[in-house]
Structures are given as structure tokens and as C-alpha cells.
Design a protein around this motif. Structure first.
Motif, short mmCIF file in Angstrom:
data_model
loop_
_atom_site.label_atom_id
_atom_site.label_comp_id
_atom_site.label_asym_id
_atom_site.label_seq_id
_atom_site.Cartn_x
_atom_site.Cartn_y
_atom_site.Cartn_z
N LEU A 225 36.59 49.23 55.05
CA LEU A 225 37.38 50.44 54.84
C LEU A 225 37.99 50.40 53.45
CD1 LEU A 225 37.00 50.45 57.92
CD2 LEU A 225 39.40 51.07 58.16
N LEU A 226 37.92 51.52 52.74
CA LEU A 226 38.47 51.60 51.39
C LEU A 226 39.52 52.70 51.30
CD1 LEU A 226 35.19 51.30 49.27
CD2 LEU A 226 36.88 49.50 49.74
N THR A 227 40.63 52.38 50.63
CA THR A 227 41.66 53.38 50.41
C THR A 227 41.39 54.24 49.19
OG1 THR A 227 43.04 51.86 49.10
CG2 THR A 227 43.43 51.94 51.49
N HIS A 228 40.79 53.64 48.14
CA HIS A 228 40.44 54.39 46.93
C HIS A 228 39.52 53.55 46.07
CE1 HIS A 228 43.87 51.96 45.65
NE2 HIS A 228 43.63 52.26 44.38
N GLY A 229 39.15 54.09 44.90
CA GLY A 229 38.07 53.51 44.15
C GLY A 229 38.41 52.56 43.03
N HIS A 230 39.69 52.27 42.80
CA HIS A 230 40.02 51.35 41.72
C HIS A 230 39.41 49.97 42.00
CE1 HIS A 230 43.73 53.90 40.43
NE2 HIS A 230 42.61 54.31 39.87
N SER A 231 39.04 49.29 40.93
CA SER A 231 38.27 48.05 41.07
C SER A 231 39.01 46.97 41.86
CB SER A 231 37.89 47.50 39.70
OG SER A 231 39.03 47.23 38.91
N ASP A 232 40.35 47.00 41.86
CA ASP A 232 41.11 46.01 42.61
C ASP A 232 41.26 46.38 44.09
OD1 ASP A 232 42.75 48.13 41.74
OD2 ASP A 232 44.57 46.91 41.86
N ALA B 26 48.78 51.81 53.69
CA ALA B 26 49.18 52.93 52.84
C ALA B 26 48.35 53.06 51.58
CB ALA B 26 50.66 52.80 52.47
N GLY B 27 47.53 52.04 51.27
CA GLY B 27 46.80 52.06 50.01
C GLY B 27 47.76 51.95 48.84
N ASP B 28 47.32 52.40 47.70
CA ASP B 28 48.21 52.48 46.54
C ASP B 28 48.87 53.84 46.57
OD1 ASP B 28 47.39 50.01 45.75
OD2 ASP B 28 46.56 50.63 43.82
N ALA C 95 34.98 55.65 53.58
CA ALA C 95 35.71 56.03 52.38
C ALA C 95 35.75 57.54 52.25
CB ALA C 95 35.06 55.42 51.14
N VAL C 96 36.68 58.02 51.44
CA VAL C 96 36.72 59.44 51.08
C VAL C 96 35.39 59.80 50.42
CG1 VAL C 96 37.83 61.07 49.49
CG2 VAL C 96 39.22 59.61 50.98
N TYR C 97 34.96 61.05 50.57
CA TYR C 97 33.59 61.47 50.32
C TYR C 97 33.01 60.96 48.99
CZ TYR C 97 29.42 64.23 51.05
OH TYR C 97 28.11 64.58 51.27
N GLU C 98 33.69 61.21 47.89
CA GLU C 98 33.13 60.85 46.59
C GLU C 98 32.96 59.34 46.44
OE1 GLU C 98 35.14 64.83 46.10
OE2 GLU C 98 35.62 62.93 47.11
N GLY D 53 37.16 60.70 43.91
CA GLY D 53 37.81 61.43 44.99
C GLY D 53 39.29 61.12 45.09
N GLU D 54 39.90 61.68 46.11
CA GLU D 54 41.33 61.49 46.31
C GLU D 54 41.62 60.12 46.92
OE1 GLU D 54 43.90 63.79 45.49
OE2 GLU D 54 42.17 64.43 44.34
N PRO D 55 42.74 59.49 46.53
CA PRO D 55 43.15 58.26 47.21
C PRO D 55 43.67 58.59 48.61
CG PRO D 55 44.88 59.00 45.75
CD PRO D 55 43.72 59.94 45.53
N GLY D 56 43.70 57.59 49.46
CA GLY D 56 44.18 57.82 50.82
C GLY D 56 44.86 56.60 51.41
#
Length: 227
Positions: free
Chosen positions: A45-52, A139-141, A70-73, A122-125
Motif C-alpha cells: 500500500l502506498l500513500t503517495h509517490g515521493h521516493s521515501d 496518515a501518510g505525509d 495506490a491512487v490512480y496516477e 496524483g494526489e497524496p492520501g
């Protein structure tokens, strides 16, 4: 539900129903304490796309023949890299193989650099993960935002993973308020001490949580807690 912390924002969640890893930044994180090839899971599961946060997600998904949620993009980016994916978006919920994933808003950004270019992902989540009858909110970032109250009102959150590093996310003061708004009885601080700019005292943050009647777990990499 057993939760193991692998540094930064990486959490491994294990139950008899499934094993899941969130934001597996392992090989690039000197504090993770584990190599990605050691991870055995049913989903990433991914909250967003930043490398960290994206980290070793594609490698782990390929090694385990499992999907990345992950969010679509961001899901499309991982699919192009050769991983199986589950396309999702903010507000959506999906049941899969013994657990349920729902994406919530987060106030942050999401992109990755390839060569001289930045790719929007895409959007962070945030992620509500429910399994074994219990719910983890990662909560992600994110910054503190008012709809955390709504997330807390609409969901029975057993444990929340909240960033406390400041500068790039909310810091300890805002995370303390977020924990209250989320109505979380237990909190795991994340996204701190990986880099000098986000150095924080996780134990002190958990002491402040205790004063508010909330149990905090300042886990070190490789340590676990049963919820």
C-alpha cells in the motif's frame, strides 16, 4: 494485528488473514534494518509517490506476485514499471483478500524525479486499513487539516500512524491535535529522524500523548506492537 516498524513511514502489518506493507522505503533508508527481498506480503500500500515512500514497492510487489494499491496516477506509474496494481482514489474503498483499504485526503504533494524531470503522481492520501476487525489509519505525509475530525468521527480507528518530523509534514504539536481529532486510542509516530531536517524526539511525543490519555509507541526499526 501485529505492526512492525521499519523506519521512516514503513509499516508491516500481519494477521492470520493477510500480510501488508505500507510505504516500503527500505533499501534507501539506512535505518530500516531489513532488505526488500526479505519482505513476504500479500499486498503493498502506498500513500503517495515521493521516493521515501514509494521506495522498494515495485520490487517487493514483483517478488511476491502481489498488487500495489495506490491512487490512480501512482498505480499507473507502478504498472508501467511492471507491477500488478489496484487503481484507487481518494474516498474510495476496496475489499481484497481478507482486508479492506480506503483512501482519505492528505495535505501534501506527490511526485518523483526521473533524470531531469519530475513526474506528477496524483494526489497524496492517507490509508484506512481494516483487517482482523481492527482499523489502522496511516496518515501518510500530511499537514494537520480539519477533516481529520470527520475521519475520526466516521471510523473506529484502533491505531494511527502519524508523521511528526515537521518541515515537510506536520510536527509534534499538530500531530498531537490530529491524534485527538482522529479519536485514536493508540498512536505510532512516523516520518522522523531519517534525515537531520526531520529530527524529533519520539519518546517525548509519546509522553505528551499519554497526558492526553492516548498510548504512544515510539518504535525503533524492527520493533513490533500487537494491537
Amino acid at each position: 494485528m501485529k505492526i512492525t516498524y521499519y523506519g521512516h513511514s514503513a509499516l508491516l502489518i500481519e494477521s492470520p488473514e493477510a500480510k501488508i506493507i505500507i510505504d516500503p522505503f527500505l533499501s534507501g533508508n539506512p535505518g530500516s534494518g531489513i532488505a526488500p527481498e526479505k519482505i513476504r506480503v500479500d499486498a503493498v500500500l502506498l500513500t503517495h509517490g515521493h521516493s521515501d515512500h514509494l521506495g522498494d514497492a515495485v520490487e517487493i510487489a514483483k517478488n511476491n506476485d502481489c498488487p500495489i494499491f495506490a491512487v490512480y496516477e501512482l498505480a499507473e506509474y507502478c504498472r508501467i514499471k511492471g507491477a500488478k496494481v489496484k487503481h484507487m482514489n481518494i474516498g474510495g474503498k476496496l475489499a481484497y483478500s481478507g482486508f479492506t483499504v480506503k483512501y482519505t485526503p492528505a495535505v501534501h504533494s506527490s511526485s518523483i524525479q526521473e533524470g531531469d524531470y519530475w513526474i506528477y503522481l496524483g494526489e497524496p492520501g492517507g490509508i484506512l486499513l481494516t483487517l482482523e476487525g481492527k482499523t489502522l489509519f496511516h496518515a501518510g505525509d500530511t499537514a494537520l487539516f480539519g477533516d481529520m475530525r470527520l475521519i475520526g468521527e466516521r471510523n473506529a480507528i484502533d491505531v494511527a500512524a502519524l508523521p511528526i518530523g515537521d518541515v515537510l509534514t506536520m510536527g509534534p504539536d499538530d500531530a498531537l491535535l490530529a491524534a485527538s481529532w482522529l479519536r485514536a486510542a493508540k498512536v505510532i509516530p512516523v516520518h522522523y529522524n531519517t534525515f537531520p531536517v526531520i529530527e524529533q524526539d519520539g519518546a517525548e511525543f509519546c509522553n505528551r500523548l499519554k497526558e492526553e490519555g492516548i498510548t504512544g509507541f515510539p518504535l525503533k526499526a524492527g520493533e513490533s506492537v500487537e494491537i
